[in-house]
Scaffold this motif. Sequence first.
Motif: not given
Length: 266
Positions: A1-6, A24-36, A63-65, A69-76
């Motif tokens: 899902m990724g973070a939401t930007l309000h 804890r507000n990890a940065l990720g997800g195309d929706k979040f990047f597009r919102a920024i 909390s950064g990445g 997902e890093m551990h599971g080698r998922k997403g980016m």
Amino acid sequence: MGATLHVSRRDHVMLLEIADPATRNALGGDKFFRAIEEAIRIANDDMDIRVVIVTGQGEAFSSGGNVREMHGRKGMFGGTPEQIAEQYRTGIQRIPMAFWKLDVPAIAAVNGAAIGAGCDLACMCDIRIASERAVFAESFVKVGIVAGDGGSWLLPRAIGHSRAAEMAFTGDTIDAATAREIGLVSRVVPHDELMTAAFELAGRIAANPPHALRWNKRLLRESQIARLDTVLEMAAAYQALAHRTEDHTEAVTALLEKRRPVFKGR
């Protein structure tokens, strides 16, 4: 899902709040990047927006990445090395590129942990103020990776090479008082007063002419990478434009008449 930007507005200030309590507000997800990217486009296009504040909801700034997902080698973090590199380019690296293009002064109101890419996000802002509960870490080495979001470029410009190297090579966490001591933040305030302090600072910035604010930011940004003669030439060009704005006339007139100026962005 990724973070939401309000995204919200208060007078001349745009507030960006990162929200993903599960990570804890990890940065990720195309929706979040597009919102920024969209929020920054709006701020650049609207002369009525004079300051942007970035903060996190809940107990963390970011909390950064996403380590799970890093551990599971998922997403980016999944795929071949070539795919991972491309996913960084088309993913999280969109954040520093968007902030590099932001013409409006930006304040990071660091309400809690700013770890890894979260620390780097704070460095993408022009000014950083911190809650007494905030902690910072350039912690990529702790998980065996590098700062894929531009931290090796951002952090030394905030605190100098030696201190940035110490943070990057150790991955150690520092508290808010240490962050202030090394210049990573300019101010530490009681936790409950953080957003009041951020908006008060934003108000003092927003009280100035919007064109002059943007031109000053562009000069400061360019000064990080350009030669002195290049910056002087830019300053001369912006100065010529500034002297012919209505806001400049209003500022000088108000100063002579000993009254508060009213700026219209013209």
